[in-house]
Design a protein around this motif. Structure first.
Motif, PDB file in Angstrom:
ATOM      1  N   VAL A 132       0.846  -1.200   0.000  1.00 52.31           N
ATOM      2  CA  VAL A 132       0.000   0.000   0.000  1.00 52.31           C
ATOM      3  C   VAL A 132       0.884   1.254   0.000  1.00 52.31           C
ATOM      4  CG1 VAL A 132      -1.664   1.342   1.359  1.00 52.31           C
ATOM      5  CG2 VAL A 132      -1.961  -1.132   1.109  1.00 52.31           C
ATOM      6  N   ALA A 133       1.909   1.267   0.842  1.00 50.00           N
ATOM      7  CA  ALA A 133       2.809   2.419   0.907  1.00 50.00           C
ATOM      8  C   ALA A 133       3.553   2.611  -0.414  1.00 50.00           C
ATOM      9  CB  ALA A 133       3.804   2.247   2.054  1.00 50.00           C
ATOM     10  N   ALA A 134       4.000   1.540  -1.010  1.00 46.58           N
ATOM     11  CA  ALA A 134       4.727   1.629  -2.281  1.00 46.58           C
ATOM     12  C   ALA A 134       3.861   2.265  -3.355  1.00 46.58           C
ATOM     13  CB  ALA A 134       5.186   0.242  -2.729  1.00 46.58           C
ATOM     14  N   ASP A 135       2.616   1.836  -3.439  1.00 46.55           N
ATOM     15  CA  ASP A 135       1.702   2.427  -4.421  1.00 46.55           C
ATOM     16  C   ASP A 135       1.530   3.919  -4.172  1.00 46.55           C
ATOM     17  OD1 ASP A 135       1.390  -0.014  -5.653  1.00 46.55           O
ATOM     18  OD2 ASP A 135      -0.564  -0.432  -4.759  1.00 46.55           O
ATOM     19  N   GLY A 179      -4.930  -0.250   4.477  1.00 44.23           N
ATOM     20  CA  GLY A 179      -4.355  -1.323   5.285  1.00 44.23           C
ATOM     21  C   GLY A 179      -5.399  -1.971   6.169  1.00 44.23           C
ATOM     22  N   SER A 180      -6.230  -1.158   6.797  1.00 42.83           N
ATOM     23  CA  SER A 180      -7.312  -1.697   7.633  1.00 42.83           C
ATOM     24  C   SER A 180      -8.302  -2.488   6.795  1.00 42.83           C
ATOM     25  CB  SER A 180      -8.040  -0.559   8.352  1.00 42.83           C
ATOM     26  OG  SER A 180      -7.205   0.043   9.305  1.00 42.83           O
ATOM     27  N   ARG A 181      -8.652  -1.941   5.629  1.00 40.77           N
ATOM     28  CA  ARG A 181      -9.627  -2.620   4.762  1.00 40.77           C
ATOM     29  C   ARG A 181      -9.082  -3.959   4.261  1.00 40.77           C
ATOM     30  NH1 ARG A 181     -10.167  -2.888  -0.513  1.00 40.77           N
ATOM     31  NH2 ARG A 181      -8.671  -1.236  -0.945  1.00 40.77           N
ATOM     32  N   LEU A 182      -7.816  -3.996   3.864  1.00 43.45           N
ATOM     33  CA  LEU A 182      -7.232  -5.212   3.297  1.00 43.45           C
ATOM     34  C   LEU A 182      -6.926  -6.288   4.340  1.00 43.45           C
ATOM     35  CD1 LEU A 182      -4.840  -3.594   0.689  1.00 43.45           C
ATOM     36  CD2 LEU A 182      -6.909  -4.915   0.192  1.00 43.45           C
TER      37      LEU A 182
END
Length: 102
Positions: free
Chosen positions: A22-25, A76-79
């Motif tokens: 997520v952070a990379a995106d 992050g929470s959703r995934l």
């Protein structure tokens, strides 16, 4: 639904991989680049991300870092299904994005 015997364990490494992607995106870098540490924060996850950021014309490092922090928490929470209370972003380098000319 009937209870199923056993238990489910999600390792810190699994959380690190998801939050790192997520952070990379959000930061515009390859998925293998961000380094993520997760820890417990009052029953929620605390994510610390260290990564460079790629910046295009008109973007700011601060805006990209804030967006990355919000995305780590929300996506992050959703995934993962776990509450991500904190998403600290530590920018280690700034790279210019090359715009493709057609």
């Amino acid at each position: 639904m009937a209870a199923v015997p056993g238990r489910v364990v999600v390792t810190a490494a699994a959380y690190q991989r998801v939050l790192g992607a997520v952070a990379a995106d959000a930061l515009g870098v390859p998925r293998r680049v961000p380094r993520v540490r997760v820890s417990d924060e009052a029953g929620s996850l605390r994510a610390e991300v260290r990564s460079p950021v790629r910046v295009r014309a008109g973007e700011t490092v601060l805006a990209l870092a804030r967006d990355a922090s919000a995305r780590v928490q929300e996506e992050g929470s959703r995934l993962t299904g776990a509450a991500v209370a904190t998403g600290h972003i530590h920018i280690t380098a700034v790279e210019n994005r090359k715009e493709r000319v057609r």
